[in-house]
Design a protein around this motif. Structure first.
Motif, PDB file in Angstrom:
ATOM      1  N   ARG A  48       0.768  -1.241   0.079  1.00 60.98           N
ATOM      2  CA  ARG A  48       0.066  -0.261  -0.076  1.00 60.98           C
ATOM      3  C   ARG A  48       0.727   1.199  -0.107  1.00 60.98           C
ATOM      4  NH1 ARG A  48      -3.522   0.046   4.868  1.00 60.98           N
ATOM      5  NH2 ARG A  48      -2.455  -1.889   5.203  1.00 60.98           N
ATOM      6  N   PHE A  49       1.980   1.047   0.568  1.00 57.57           N
ATOM      7  CA  PHE A  49       2.684   2.526   0.719  1.00 57.57           C
ATOM      8  C   PHE A  49       3.934   2.598   0.139  1.00 57.57           C
ATOM      9  CE2 PHE A  49       0.651   1.310   4.724  1.00 57.57           C
ATOM     10  CZ  PHE A  49      -0.040   2.375   4.812  1.00 57.57           C
ATOM     11  N   SER A  78     -15.989   6.386  11.527  1.00 63.93           N
ATOM     12  CA  SER A  78     -14.562   5.811  11.349  1.00 63.93           C
ATOM     13  C   SER A  78     -14.197   5.698   9.989  1.00 63.93           C
ATOM     14  CB  SER A  78     -14.529   4.278  12.063  1.00 63.93           C
ATOM     15  OG  SER A  78     -15.765   3.470  11.442  1.00 63.93           O
ATOM     16  N   GLY A  79     -15.294   5.530   9.030  1.00 69.59           N
ATOM     17  CA  GLY A  79     -14.933   5.317   7.656  1.00 69.59           C
ATOM     18  C   GLY A  79     -14.196   6.561   6.958  1.00 69.59           C
ATOM     19  N   ARG A  82     -10.735   6.746   8.449  1.00 70.45           N
ATOM     20  CA  ARG A  82      -9.870   5.976   7.450  1.00 70.45           C
ATOM     21  C   ARG A  82      -9.555   6.756   6.316  1.00 70.45           C
ATOM     22  NH1 ARG A  82      -9.654   0.854   5.851  1.00 70.45           N
ATOM     23  NH2 ARG A  82     -11.591   0.958   4.647  1.00 70.45           N
ATOM     24  N   GLN A 175     -18.369   1.468   2.709  1.00 68.54           N
ATOM     25  CA  GLN A 175     -17.008   0.947   2.857  1.00 68.54           C
ATOM     26  C   GLN A 175     -16.431   0.596   1.578  1.00 68.54           C
ATOM     27  OE1 GLN A 175     -18.750  -1.995   5.057  1.00 68.54           O
ATOM     28  NE2 GLN A 175     -18.341  -1.178   7.214  1.00 68.54           N
ATOM     29  N   LEU A 178     -15.252   3.847  -0.045  1.00 73.65           N
ATOM     30  CA  LEU A 178     -14.319   4.593   0.984  1.00 73.65           C
ATOM     31  C   LEU A 178     -12.706   3.914   0.710  1.00 73.65           C
ATOM     32  CD1 LEU A 178     -15.872   5.231   4.206  1.00 73.65           C
ATOM     33  CD2 LEU A 178     -14.800   6.726   2.868  1.00 73.65           C
ATOM     34  N   LEU A 529     -10.751  -4.501   1.033  1.00 71.66           N
ATOM     35  CA  LEU A 529     -11.413  -4.306   1.949  1.00 71.66           C
ATOM     36  C   LEU A 529     -11.433  -5.504   3.127  1.00 71.66           C
ATOM     37  CD1 LEU A 529     -13.745  -2.218   2.789  1.00 71.66           C
ATOM     38  CD2 LEU A 529     -15.079  -3.857   1.899  1.00 71.66           C
ATOM     39  N   ARG A 530     -11.105  -4.919   4.374  1.00 69.47           N
ATOM     40  CA  ARG A 530     -10.757  -5.965   5.442  1.00 69.47           C
ATOM     41  C   ARG A 530     -11.920  -5.622   6.374  1.00 69.47           C
ATOM     42  NH1 ARG A 530      -6.401  -8.303   4.189  1.00 69.47           N
ATOM     43  NH2 ARG A 530      -4.738  -7.224   2.885  1.00 69.47           N
ATOM     44  N   LEU A 531     -12.791  -6.571   6.319  1.00 71.50           N
ATOM     45  CA  LEU A 531     -13.884  -6.480   7.275  1.00 71.50           C
ATOM     46  C   LEU A 531     -14.040  -7.878   8.229  1.00 71.50           C
ATOM     47  CD1 LEU A 531     -16.726  -5.133   5.087  1.00 71.50           C
ATOM     48  CD2 LEU A 531     -15.538  -3.959   6.868  1.00 71.50           C
ATOM     49  N   LEU A 532     -14.586  -7.318   9.364  1.00 71.80           N
ATOM     50  CA  LEU A 532     -14.845  -8.615  10.357  1.00 71.80           C
ATOM     51  C   LEU A 532     -16.295  -9.166   9.897  1.00 71.80           C
ATOM     52  CD1 LEU A 532     -14.006  -6.758  13.771  1.00 71.80           C
ATOM     53  CD2 LEU A 532     -12.814  -8.424  12.394  1.00 71.80           C
ATOM     54  N   ASP A 533     -16.410 -10.536  10.123  1.00 68.06           N
ATOM     55  CA  ASP A 533     -17.586 -11.180   9.941  1.00 68.06           C
ATOM     56  C   ASP A 533     -18.750 -10.667  10.874  1.00 68.06           C
ATOM     57  OD1 ASP A 533     -19.480 -12.927   9.458  1.00 68.06           O
ATOM     58  OD2 ASP A 533     -18.176 -14.761   8.927  1.00 68.06           O
ATOM     59  N   GLN A 534     -19.488  -9.806  10.618  1.00 70.32           N
ATOM     60  CA  GLN A 534     -20.591  -9.470  11.577  1.00 70.32           C
ATOM     61  C   GLN A 534     -21.731 -10.877  12.183  1.00 70.32           C
ATOM     62  OE1 GLN A 534     -20.818  -6.551  13.062  1.00 70.32           O
ATOM     63  NE2 GLN A 534     -19.255  -5.833  11.871  1.00 70.32           N
ATOM     64  N   ILE A 537     -19.847 -12.245  14.694  1.00 69.86           N
ATOM     65  CA  ILE A 537     -19.482 -11.458  15.961  1.00 69.86           C
ATOM     66  C   ILE A 537     -20.843 -11.560  16.724  1.00 69.86           C
ATOM     67  CG2 ILE A 537     -19.440  -8.906  16.668  1.00 69.86           C
ATOM     68  CD1 ILE A 537     -17.410  -8.565  14.279  1.00 69.86           C
TER      69      ILE A 537
ATOM     70  N   GLY B  45     -15.539  -2.734  13.374  1.00 66.10           N
ATOM     71  CA  GLY B  45     -15.943  -3.496  12.019  1.00 66.10           C
ATOM     72  C   GLY B  45     -14.910  -4.016  11.155  1.00 66.10           C
ATOM     73  N   TYR B  46     -13.539  -3.286  11.083  1.00 65.54           N
ATOM     74  CA  TYR B  46     -12.654  -3.661  10.361  1.00 65.54           C
ATOM     75  C   TYR B  46     -11.785  -4.717  10.911  1.00 65.54           C
ATOM     76  CZ  TYR B  46     -14.232   0.515   7.667  1.00 65.54           C
ATOM     77  OH  TYR B  46     -14.883   1.258   6.860  1.00 65.54           O
ATOM     78  N   LEU B 123     -12.119 -13.839  13.139  1.00 63.17           N
ATOM     79  CA  LEU B 123     -13.396 -13.119  13.036  1.00 63.17           C
ATOM     80  C   LEU B 123     -13.341 -12.448  11.419  1.00 63.17           C
ATOM     81  CD1 LEU B 123     -13.962 -11.534  16.337  1.00 63.17           C
ATOM     82  CD2 LEU B 123     -15.357 -13.236  15.183  1.00 63.17           C
ATOM     83  N   ALA B 125     -13.809 -11.615   7.657  1.00 64.48           N
ATOM     84  CA  ALA B 125     -14.583 -12.230   6.766  1.00 64.48           C
ATOM     85  C   ALA B 125     -13.926 -11.962   5.186  1.00 64.48           C
ATOM     86  CB  ALA B 125     -16.047 -11.456   6.670  1.00 64.48           C
ATOM     87  N   ASN B 129      -8.442 -12.293   6.834  1.00 73.37           N
ATOM     88  CA  ASN B 129      -8.464 -11.165   6.302  1.00 73.37           C
ATOM     89  C   ASN B 129      -8.019 -10.094   7.041  1.00 73.37           C
ATOM     90  OD1 ASN B 129      -9.130  -9.449   4.284  1.00 73.37           O
ATOM     91  ND2 ASN B 129     -11.148  -9.571   4.525  1.00 73.37           N
TER      92      ASN B 129
END
Lengths: 573, 243
Positions: A48-49, A78-79, A82, A175, A178, A529-534, A537, B45-46, B123, B125, B129
């Motif tokens: 990325r950098f 937060s978005g 970022r 997201q 962004l 895009l790195r998201l958590l699995d809602q 959670i 969430g990230y 966790l 996704a 990740n």
């Protein structure tokens, strides 16, 4: 004895202060040297950098201060944090190559202003081309509105340009939008600096002579283009050839036949390295034709360009694409008193193009594009020419071939999905390489004699490496006008008040066709895009919380007990 | 040096203070990251540990001085420093041993937080990740930051025989060097001239640079220099007793 001791102590003192001084000096020198000769390791997955080589060169060769003002400061979701951090990181990165020639600041333009002053600032920024984003912020059960400006101004040698940092994409989650925006920051900053740096603007010829679109029809686009290019109308009938000072020829929706001399001029412009952006409508189809009648027959324009395009590597089909993913049109549904009532109806001849080539810098991270009566393009075999399909229709496409009866009644019929099975159809193709001339071995001796007398012109049978883009829709570049006559942005769809990315697409095309710096390559950068699995959670929130909160502490406790019992046992022995 | 190191480690793990320091660190980060909604990873969430690496320096700012405050102050108080100086070890060895022991304890406190990494990894996704490379970069940065704070703490402890004074002074110095230069750089005097340079004197700029996942030799050099400078200061302070 005492004196001697004192002396000894004094010398010790001098000694240690001296060493300290030397030590500090060495540290400073090493750090100064280290700042000159450094190496960096980008551990991130997408690198990325790591700036592209072109950007690095651009920054190293700066000869004056570039000042960037980013209008993203304050508290926001937060978005956007970022996005701000992304911009900050990129600017820091720019600084590590540009050194003291890069300066930046993050400001909150609305901070501490009253309502009136805020409105003025918003207006000022709007005039610079910066559009505010409204955010609904929840605080203490109540929603309040927050206005932010995801944009930046770049200043260089008294010149200024603005960049939008946020790319809104239709049908994309905030997201994803962004993330795409963060990925584009390098490109946008570098491009802004590059634009400000070049005092010379490449020349673009707007072809005239075949009832092409008039400057009025594409006023918005011409305004935008004027910050990067010098656009001149070029009436081909009045010139013997197209001078090489033009870097690109823009052919926007010609409606009259090209005669052979005109074709020869264009052909030789290409052979000598000129780029062409063809925005062509092969079929006569205008919604205006339906103003007074219910239906019309769409037939082809006789443009006489088929043999030429075929030689370069594409065939523009005499068809119209109908797409289930399309823009609606307003139709009168009745009168209420004196005012006509309109409603929006799906109009399958106005496809919304969302599937661009995700690898190519022109179409990567590009928002949807609005088209009107678009025709498909086939690529054909042409040695030495590389073809890239930039845009295609949605998978739910139906093709109709000439003659096509277009009638308004279609809006009321429910489309039969089974008929929309043509799959993605190319509507914009990039051609690169050495194009064969369509006039090879066809030139009449007397023409040859004329061309030989022009010193600035060389007849070629095969082109030097060149580029062209063919788009199967001429209206893609036009803009609507408000009732006051002000042009709307290119791609603004009046009836739905949505702005499509036509402007960006065309700018990307032009930049790719004209640009020599290679900056556009950095458009292909990707930030995953790195998201958590809602779901996970939701199901196991307490588990994960307990695991991370309690387990380390239990671990510490167990360690403490074990360690101390072992120690005690050892001592007991 | 190894003897000093062993002795110090033993001291940490057989006294309550070491466990309290590590325990409080784990409890604080755990609460902030997993229990409190405003700073929580789950609410963010990230799939990243950004908030952890953002917060950790501030917790370190209190805990590392608590670990290091006794390193010399206690020796002065108990008079054991004189015993130490009669032994065949140099000042460098004493300082090095104490520094490394405290740094080891910081490392020990960081180890359990790898569990956070595991959790976010699971966790994500899809699973896994998370930008592993960038996370390692952040850990490296945090370790260097810890090293700098330890050096500052050891130095503070060396100049006084009062542990409370050493503790408070270390907190102040850590805070000042961490963010102070950043604030100073925004003073009008430096504006547009020296602001970038002043900013680079502080830890924050370098910590953030490594924390993104970019290991830059300049940042590493900065941290090593900072650590060595404070350890050298400590040495001068110890020598001062013999002046």
């Amino acid at each position: 004895m005492v004196k001697k001791n004192k002396q000894k102590r004094l010398s010790k003192r001098v000694n240690s202060i001296l060493t300290l001084g030397i030590f500090l000096l060495v540290v400073v020198v090493i750090n100064l040297l280290g700042n000159r000769y450094f190496k960096r390791f980008d551990l991130t997955k997408e690198k990325r950098f790591t700036l592209t080589q072109t950007t690095k060169d651009l920054l190293k060769n700066l000869d004056d201060i570039v000042y960037v003002q980013v209008y993203l400061d304050g508290d926001f979701p937060s978005g956007f944090k970022r996005l701000r951090n992304g911009a900050l990181e990129m600017l820091n990165e720019f600084k590590s190559y540009g050194g003291s020639n890069i300066e930046f600041e993050f400001v909150n333009p609305l901070e501490g202003l009253n309502e009136g002053a805020k409105r003025d600032v918003i207006q000022q920024l709007y005039e610079k081309g910066i559009q505010p984003t409204n955010l609904k912020v929840k605080d203490n059960e109540a929603y309040s509105e927050q206005i932010i400006f995801p944009a930046a101004s770049v200043f260089y040698k008294g010149r200024e340009t603005t960049i939008q940092l946020l790319e809104n994409k239709i049908g994309q989650s905030p997201q994803e939008a962004l993330n795409g925006s963060i990925a584009l920051i390098e490109y946008k900053l570098a491009q802004a600096i590059n634009t400000l740096q070049t005092t010379y603007k490449p020349k673009v010829a707007l072809l005239q002579g075949h009832d092409e679109l008039k400057p009025d029809d594409l006023q918005w686009m011409l305004n935008i283009m004027s910050s990067y290019y010098t656009v001149e109308q070029f009436d081909i009938n009045k010139h013997l050839y197209i001078p090489e000072t033009f870097k690109c020829l823009l052919i926007a929706k010609p409606r009259l036949k090209f005669n052979e001399p005109d074709k020869y001029k264009i052909d030789q412009f290409i052979m000598n390295g000129g780029s062409v952006l063809w925005l062509l409508d092969p079929m006569i189809a205008e919604l205006d034709s339906l103003r007074n009648r219910d239906a019309f027959m769409s037939v082809e324009y006789d443009l006489n360009l088929d043999d030429m395009l075929f030689k370069y590597g594409v065939r523009l089909n005499k068809n119209l694409a109908q797409d289930l993913v399309s823009n609606p049109i307003p139709l009168m549904i009745g009168m209420q008193g004196d005012t006509p009532q309109y409603d929006l109806f799906p109009w399958l001849y106005y496809p919304i193009i969302t599937s661009g080539d995700q690898q190519h810098p022109i179409s990567k991270n590009l928002d949807a594009i609005a088209t009107k009566f678009v025709s498909t393009i086939d690529t054909v075999k042409s040695a030495g020419v590389q073809k890239t399909i930039l845009l295609s229709t949605s998978p739910y496409t139906k093709l109709q071939y000439m003659p096509i009866r277009i009638h308004l009644g279609a809006v009321k019929e429910k489309p039969n999905r089974a008929q929309f099975k043509k799959g993605k159809q190319p509507i914009a193709v990039l051609l690169e390489g050495e194009f064969p001339s369509v006039f090879k071995n066809r030139l009449k001796p007397n023409t040859q004699a004329v061309t030989d007398t022009i010193a600035a012109f060389t007849n070629r049978d095969k082109s030097v490496p060149g580029k062209m883009i063919v788009v199967g829709d001429g209206d893609i570049i036009t803009n609507d006008r408000s009732s006051k006559g002000e042009p709307f942005p290119t791609g603004y769809f009046r009836s739905t008040k949505e702005t499509f990315a036509n402007q960006q697409f065309l700018l990307n095309c032009l930049e790719y066709l004209i640009d020599q710096s290679g900056l556009i390559e950095s458009r292909t950068r990707e930030v995953k895009l790195r998201l958590l699995d809602q779901g996970k959670i939701k199901d196991g929130k307490t588990f994960w919380q307990m695991l991370n909160l309690v387990l380390p502490l239990i671990g510490l406790l167990v360690f403490a007990l074990l360690y101390n019992s072992l120690r005690r046992r050892r001592y007991a022995r | 040096m190894l003897n000093i190191f062993k002795k110090e480690i033993n001291h940490f793990f057989s006294s309550l203070i070491g466990y309290i320091a590590v325990g409080v660190f784990l409890l604080a980060t755990g609460l902030f990251l997993w229990a409190f909604p405003d700073t929580g990873i789950l609410e963010y969430g990230y799939a990243s540990l950004e908030s952890y690496f953002y917060m950790a320096p501030y917790i370190f700012m209190f805990l590392i001085p608590a670990i290091t405050m006794r390193s010399f102050s206690e020796e002065y108080n108990a008079g054991t420093i004189e015993i130490l100086s009669t032994k065949p070890i140099t000042d460098n060895q004493i300082i090095g041993g104490k520094f490394l022991a405290a740094l080891f304890l910081v490392f020990f406190a960081l180890l359990p937080t790898l569990l956070y990494f595991y959790s976010v990894y699971q966790l994500g996704a899809p699973v896994g990740n998370i930008d592993t490379g960038a996370t390692w970069g952040s850990y490296i940065g945090l370790l260097f930051l810890g090293g700098a704070f330890v050096a500052i703490g050891v130095f503070s402890s060396a100049i006084t025989n009062n542990q409370i004074v050493a503790f408070l002074l270390a907190i102040f110095l850590c805070f000042f060097i961490y963010t102070g230069f950043d604030y100073i750089s925004r003073l009008n005097v430096f504006y547009a001239r020296l602001d970038a340079f002043v900013e680079q004197l502080g830890i924050d700029a370098h910590y953030q640079s490594i924390g993104r996942g970019v290991v830059d030799t300049r940042d590493i050099l900065y941290f090593i220099s900072l650590i060595l400078v404070f350890l050298f200061f400590t040495k001068v302070v110890l020598e001062k007793r013999r002046w």
